[in-house]
Enzyme design. Structure first.
Site, PDB file in Angstrom:
ATOM      1  N   GLY A  46      36.759  30.841  36.941  1.00 45.16           N
ATOM      2  CA  GLY A  46      37.600  30.695  35.681  1.00 45.16           C
ATOM      3  C   GLY A  46      36.958  30.461  34.319  1.00 45.16           C
ATOM      4  CD  GLN A  51      34.463  27.756  29.668  1.00 44.60           C
ATOM      5  OE1 GLN A  51      35.441  28.427  30.136  1.00 44.60           O
ATOM      6  NE2 GLN A  51      33.762  27.290  30.450  1.00 44.60           N
ATOM      7  CB  CYS A  93      32.774  22.984  33.549  1.00 47.19           C
ATOM      8  SG  CYS A  93      33.210  23.964  32.061  1.00 47.19           S
ATOM      9  CG  LEU A  94      30.982  29.009  34.405  1.00 48.13           C
ATOM     10  CD1 LEU A  94      31.736  30.534  33.979  1.00 48.13           C
ATOM     11  CD2 LEU A  94      29.890  29.372  35.287  1.00 48.13           C
ATOM     12  CG  HIS A 135      38.324  23.401  34.753  1.00 46.56           C
ATOM     13  ND1 HIS A 135      37.448  22.479  35.073  1.00 46.56           N
ATOM     14  CD2 HIS A 135      37.622  24.054  33.722  1.00 46.56           C
ATOM     15  CE1 HIS A 135      35.998  22.589  34.534  1.00 46.56           C
ATOM     16  NE2 HIS A 135      36.296  23.777  33.511  1.00 46.56           N
ATOM     17  CD  GLU A 136      38.966  27.878  33.251  1.00 47.15           C
ATOM     18  OE1 GLU A 136      38.827  27.947  32.056  1.00 47.15           O
ATOM     19  OE2 GLU A 136      38.374  27.673  34.098  1.00 47.15           O
ATOM     20  CG  HIS A 139      37.879  24.906  29.126  1.00 46.82           C
ATOM     21  ND1 HIS A 139      36.754  24.320  28.559  1.00 46.82           N
ATOM     22  CD2 HIS A 139      37.407  25.293  30.516  1.00 46.82           C
ATOM     23  CE1 HIS A 139      35.737  24.272  29.437  1.00 46.82           C
ATOM     24  NE2 HIS A 139      36.208  24.769  30.678  1.00 46.82           N
TER      25      HIS A 139
END
Ligand SMILES: [Zn+2]
Length: 174
Positions: A46, A51, A93-94, A135-136, A139
């Protein structure tokens, strides 16, 4: 094809609340394509617009295993409309490299959002998809998964980052 730069904690943009998308135009479609490509290249399941430095309510998700055909989910202005049950899931997480931690989440979530044609749709997910959706959407509200862990664990993570940064700088000086 461009692959976008992924912002890393503690970039202040990751702590900002994103604004709703008002108009779906070519620029947005291009951003979504670039975001998908960036996510697949990372690789990740994702990626949310903040991000990659865009504070708008857009995210892409694909939880299909690597050996199966892609199934890209584009979420524009997503919001959670219902949830069921609770679970604990080890997340990463990226934007928070080299760190995983167990997070308490809802087990099943239903999200209402728009697609790239502007049509409203609902997505219900359980398992990894439910986690990715939560999670997204976090963000888009300026929340990282490490905001869900204890302050002690977060302090340890920050100390680890500081140490790594220092080591890198010392390495350069030699
Ligand atoms: Zn993330």
């Amino acid at each position: 094809m461009p692959v976008l730069e992924i912002l890393k904690f503690p970039d202040p943009k990751l702590k900002s609340k994103s604004l709703p998308v008002k108009k779906i135009d070519d620029n947005l479609c291009q951003l979504v394509r670039d975001m998908a490509e960036t996510m697949y290249a990372a690789p990740g399941v994702g990626l949310a617009a903040p991000q990659v430095g865009h504070l708008i309510r857009v995210a892409v998700i694909d939880v299909t295993p690597a050996n199966q055909p892609k199934n890209l989910l584009v979420l524009i202005n997503p919001e959670i409309v219902s949830t069921e049950g609770e679970c604990t899931w080890e997340e990463g997480c990226l934007s928070v490299p080299d760190y995983n931690e167990e997070i308490k989440r809802k087990e099943t979530v239903t999200v209402r959002c728009q697609d790239l044609e502007g049509k409203t749709k609902e997505v219900t997910g359980e398992g990894l998809l439910a986690i990715a959706l939560q999670h997204e959407i976090d963000h888009l509200n300026g929340v990282l998964f490490i905001d869900h862990i204890s302050s002690l664990k977060r302090a340890l993570y920050k100390r680890k980052l500081k140490k790594e940064k220092k080591e890198k700088q010392e390495g350069k000086g030699q």
